[in-house]
Motif scaffolding. Sequence first.
Motif, PDB file in Angstrom:
ATOM      1  N   PRO A  27       0.800  -1.229   0.000  1.00 48.64           N
ATOM      2  CA  PRO A  27       0.000   0.000   0.000  1.00 48.64           C
ATOM      3  C   PRO A  27       0.830   1.275   0.000  1.00 48.64           C
ATOM      4  N   GLU A  28       2.089   1.220   0.466  1.00 48.35           N
ATOM      5  CA  GLU A  28       2.906   2.445   0.479  1.00 48.35           C
ATOM      6  C   GLU A  28       3.191   2.907  -0.952  1.00 48.35           C
ATOM      7  N   ALA A  29       3.272   1.961  -1.883  1.00 44.59           N
ATOM      8  CA  ALA A  29       3.532   2.331  -3.281  1.00 44.59           C
ATOM      9  C   ALA A  29       2.334   3.051  -3.906  1.00 44.59           C
ATOM     10  N   ALA A  30       1.174   2.917  -3.274  1.00 44.12           N
ATOM     11  CA  ALA A  30      -0.038   3.545  -3.812  1.00 44.12           C
ATOM     12  C   ALA A  30      -0.130   5.028  -3.440  1.00 44.12           C
ATOM     13  N   GLN A  31       0.817   5.491  -2.643  1.00 39.08           N
ATOM     14  CA  GLN A  31       0.775   6.893  -2.207  1.00 39.08           C
ATOM     15  C   GLN A  31       1.389   7.778  -3.279  1.00 39.08           C
ATOM     16  N   PHE A  32       0.573   8.560  -3.956  1.00 40.39           N
ATOM     17  CA  PHE A  32       1.019   9.449  -5.023  1.00 40.39           C
ATOM     18  C   PHE A  32       0.959  10.892  -4.555  1.00 40.39           C
ATOM     19  N   THR A  33       1.815  11.723  -5.101  1.00 37.57           N
ATOM     20  CA  THR A  33       1.696  13.170  -4.914  1.00 37.57           C
ATOM     21  C   THR A  33       1.728  13.822  -6.290  1.00 37.57           C
ATOM     22  N   TRP A  34       0.681  14.547  -6.597  1.00 35.22           N
ATOM     23  CA  TRP A  34       0.578  15.262  -7.876  1.00 35.22           C
ATOM     24  C   TRP A  34       1.063  16.684  -7.668  1.00 35.22           C
ATOM     25  N   LYS A  35       1.553  17.284  -8.705  1.00 35.45           N
ATOM     26  CA  LYS A  35       2.172  18.596  -8.520  1.00 35.45           C
ATOM     27  C   LYS A  35       1.965  19.484  -9.738  1.00 35.45           C
ATOM     28  N   ALA A  36       1.694  20.748  -9.482  1.00 33.03           N
ATOM     29  CA  ALA A  36       1.690  21.760 -10.534  1.00 33.03           C
ATOM     30  C   ALA A  36       2.451  22.959  -9.995  1.00 33.03           C
ATOM     31  N   THR A  37       3.187  23.647 -10.852  1.00 38.40           N
ATOM     32  CA  THR A  37       3.811  24.903 -10.429  1.00 38.40           C
ATOM     33  C   THR A  37       3.137  26.026 -11.200  1.00 38.40           C
ATOM     34  N   SER A  38       3.221  27.213 -10.654  1.00 35.79           N
ATOM     35  CA  SER A  38       2.475  28.309 -11.252  1.00 35.79           C
ATOM     36  C   SER A  38       3.284  29.592 -11.202  1.00 35.79           C
ATOM     37  N   GLU A  39       3.112  30.422 -12.202  1.00 36.63           N
ATOM     38  CA  GLU A  39       3.810  31.709 -12.205  1.00 36.63           C
ATOM     39  C   GLU A  39       2.880  32.809 -12.715  1.00 36.63           C
ATOM     40  N   TRP A  40       2.896  33.900 -12.005  1.00 38.77           N
ATOM     41  CA  TRP A  40       2.079  35.048 -12.390  1.00 38.77           C
ATOM     42  C   TRP A  40       2.665  35.692 -13.646  1.00 38.77           C
ATOM     43  N   ILE A  41       1.822  36.105 -14.572  1.00 37.03           N
ATOM     44  CA  ILE A  41       2.306  36.804 -15.766  1.00 37.03           C
ATOM     45  C   ILE A  41       2.013  38.299 -15.627  1.00 37.03           C
ATOM     46  N   ARG A  42       0.716  38.625 -15.581  1.00 37.70           N
ATOM     47  CA  ARG A  42       0.338  40.029 -15.467  1.00 37.70           C
ATOM     48  C   ARG A  42      -1.160  40.065 -15.212  1.00 37.70           C
ATOM     49  N   GLY A  43      -1.596  40.986 -14.427  1.00 41.79           N
ATOM     50  CA  GLY A  43      -3.028  41.097 -14.151  1.00 41.79           C
ATOM     51  C   GLY A  43      -3.516  39.805 -13.506  1.00 41.79           C
ATOM     52  N   THR A  44      -4.610  39.262 -14.013  1.00 41.07           N
ATOM     53  CA  THR A  44      -5.120  37.994 -13.475  1.00 41.07           C
ATOM     54  C   THR A  44      -4.610  36.802 -14.275  1.00 41.07           C
ATOM     55  N   HIS A  45      -3.704  37.055 -15.188  1.00 39.36           N
ATOM     56  CA  HIS A  45      -3.191  36.008 -16.084  1.00 39.36           C
ATOM     57  C   HIS A  45      -2.010  35.274 -15.435  1.00 39.36           C
ATOM     58  N   SER A  46      -2.068  33.950 -15.412  1.00 41.87           N
ATOM     59  CA  SER A  46      -0.956  33.177 -14.854  1.00 41.87           C
ATOM     60  C   SER A  46      -0.779  31.908 -15.677  1.00 41.87           C
ATOM     61  N   ARG A  47       0.365  31.266 -15.474  1.00 43.36           N
ATOM     62  CA  ARG A  47       0.673  30.057 -16.256  1.00 43.36           C
ATOM     63  C   ARG A  47       1.064  28.934 -15.297  1.00 43.36           C
ATOM     64  N   GLN A  48       0.436  27.766 -15.476  1.00 44.05           N
ATOM     65  CA  GLN A  48       0.734  26.604 -14.636  1.00 44.05           C
ATOM     66  C   GLN A  48       1.463  25.556 -15.477  1.00 44.05           C
ATOM     67  N   THR A  49       2.468  24.971 -14.868  1.00 50.52           N
ATOM     68  CA  THR A  49       3.234  23.934 -15.579  1.00 50.52           C
ATOM     69  C   THR A  49       3.161  22.641 -14.780  1.00 50.52           C
ATOM     70  N   ILE A  50       2.917  21.577 -15.506  1.00 51.91           N
ATOM     71  CA  ILE A  50       2.783  20.268 -14.861  1.00 51.91           C
ATOM     72  C   ILE A  50       3.814  19.349 -15.511  1.00 51.91           C
ATOM     73  N   GLU A  51       4.783  18.921 -14.696  1.00 48.50           N
ATOM     74  CA  GLU A  51       5.905  18.170 -15.279  1.00 48.50           C
ATOM     75  C   GLU A  51       6.111  16.801 -14.670  1.00 48.50           C
ATOM     76  N   SER A  52       5.917  16.723 -13.349  1.00 44.02           N
ATOM     77  CA  SER A  52       6.305  15.477 -12.693  1.00 44.02           C
ATOM     78  C   SER A  52       5.369  15.161 -11.539  1.00 44.02           C
ATOM     79  N   PHE A  53       5.390  13.928 -11.112  1.00 46.70           N
ATOM     80  CA  PHE A  53       4.604  13.495  -9.953  1.00 46.70           C
ATOM     81  C   PHE A  53       5.354  12.345  -9.309  1.00 46.70           C
ATOM     82  N   THR A  54       4.993  12.019  -8.065  1.00 44.41           N
ATOM     83  CA  THR A  54       5.626  10.861  -7.431  1.00 44.41           C
ATOM     84  C   THR A  54       4.577   9.807  -7.119  1.00 44.41           C
ATOM     85  N   GLY A  55       5.029   8.563  -7.148  1.00 47.04           N
ATOM     86  CA  GLY A  55       4.155   7.430  -6.872  1.00 47.04           C
ATOM     87  C   GLY A  55       4.908   6.161  -7.180  1.00 47.04           C
TER      88      GLY A  55
END
Lengths: 185, 417
Positions: A27-55
């Motif tokens: 069951p320990e191998a079933a523990q996943f962590t998903w991840k997204a990173t985010s960066e503000w561009i301007r105003g309410t506009h931002s960009r999220q990047t999804i590259e890797s996860f663990t599990g």
Amino acid sequence: MTDTATVDNGVNSDALLGARDALRQAPEAAQFTWKATSEWIRGTHSRQTIESFTGLGQEHQHKKPFVLEGDHPEPFASEDHAPTPVETVLAALAGCLTAGVAAVAQNRGIQLKSVKATVEGDHDILGILGGDPEVRNGFNEVRVTFDIDADASDEDIAALVAQSQKRSAVFDALTNPTNVTVSVA
Amino acid sequence: MRTEVLIIGAGHSGLAMSRRLTEHGVEHVVLDRGEPGNAWRTERWESLRLLTPNWQTGLPGHDYAGDDPDGFMGSREVADHLAAYARAIGAPVRAGVTVTSVAPLERGYRVTTDHGVWEADAVVLANGGSGIPNVPAHAEGVPSGVLSLSAKHYRSPEQLPEGGVLVVGASASGVQLADELARSGREVTISTGEHVRMPRSYRGRDIFWWMDAAGVLDERWDEVDDIVRARHVPSPQLVGSADRAVGIGALHERGIRIVGRLGRVHEGVAQFSGGLANTVRLADLKLDRLLERFDAWAAETDAEVGPVERFDPTVVDDSPRLELDLVGEKVGTVLWATGYRPDYSWLEVPVLDYKGRLWHEGGVIPDAPGLYVLGTSLLRRRRSTYISGAAHDSAELAEHLVEYLGGRESARAELAS
């Protein structure tokens, strides 16, 4: 209903069922962590990047970094460079439920021809504007309507959709409380 | 003290096994912390009746002989039934003995009790599937001033403090208690996750008649699609009464508030899943599949039953409540009807998995030869969950056990020669 072996929805059910049995033993191998990173561009506009996860006890890289963007539309006095994050949540729900429909259909030997869904979320924006303390920030209601063409009876299709909700991570995340902590690095 | 086989628990399973071992001429002792059927006398609410009709309560060599085969026994009657059975079969019961540990020996097991130590070649764990209430961790969030009580400790509506009641869980226990409390005048909310909708009768026959006749109860543990899951499915929403429905739809009609699965209790507010509509839909669809199976069986066997029926879809509120402020809305009690798990806290044999579950193959524990379990949910077949399962299960496991003892004897003889 067609035979499981001849049905091809592009889902490897045997691998999924095999993983279920294997992870019950580890069951320990079933523990996943998903991840997204985010960066503000301007105003309410931002960009999220999804590259890797663990599990499965290690880190995994997606085949390439996936990029999403968020913004607000013109009625919010913004520039509408991208969907609003609440729309992205609706899209994520549709993506999750649709994946579930395909996986359950494969497992039940149902050949899918087309699966379309429309997702709507009712939102009273007085909440986020701070205009009414009794109004919540989030959705008041979310509706998903599936339109499915498959080699199956109406009852079997209804059962497919019901089962996909039962095993959907995003459906669960939206319908149940989750502890969320936000900190500053 | 020494015996060949030690049976822990003098409920229906332990007594059935005792009867089987007597038939095989195997020396054994049955230990129970109380008297036979103790839990039925001391750990059940007052109005409780069995879900299965009387004719399905027979034990090996002891069929139901009363004058109400279609009735449903109350818990005290079950306790009396078991006590009478223990006497009838001359079961070697040591009453009032509490087991404190079961540990492996080089051969067999050492069983320590509050009345001495036993050594036995084999041990049968027949202490029941409902030793410990499965109260979830979020019970800790229930604010002080609100009683947090498990169904195991509930007795009657009068026992509860004033105010409304939040019943968590919609198994047979949860729906029965919600119904009883609402009838006593309480304002009741019931929180339901996955549940099993079932009518008391179908096409003029009791639902357990169908389950028996159509072979549902005889489905084996190794034929079920996913046994781990199947063993955790809640009990059906039934009550032992011919004329009282306790499904979610019936409770809703009676003014009981139906809400989704409990997510957490946060700052005194119980928060529920927004997935209720799908939860009731799943139960409706599952019921239809069961009835279709019954219909197919009835057509095939030309069974004497009434016309085909279908039940209306379950109706709940369009926008069910997502929150209940326990203090602000005067809820006096949170009643946990969230299931049970067997108590193996005294088992010092390494056979429990990371969740404390005992892995067994139809009651045989592969990692501990000579150790058996009996009388838990879906042990060998669906029937194992009910009293009527004890007859088959005890017969088959007794055979396995006798073979095991025989094997040990021949191994011993070989060693000696």
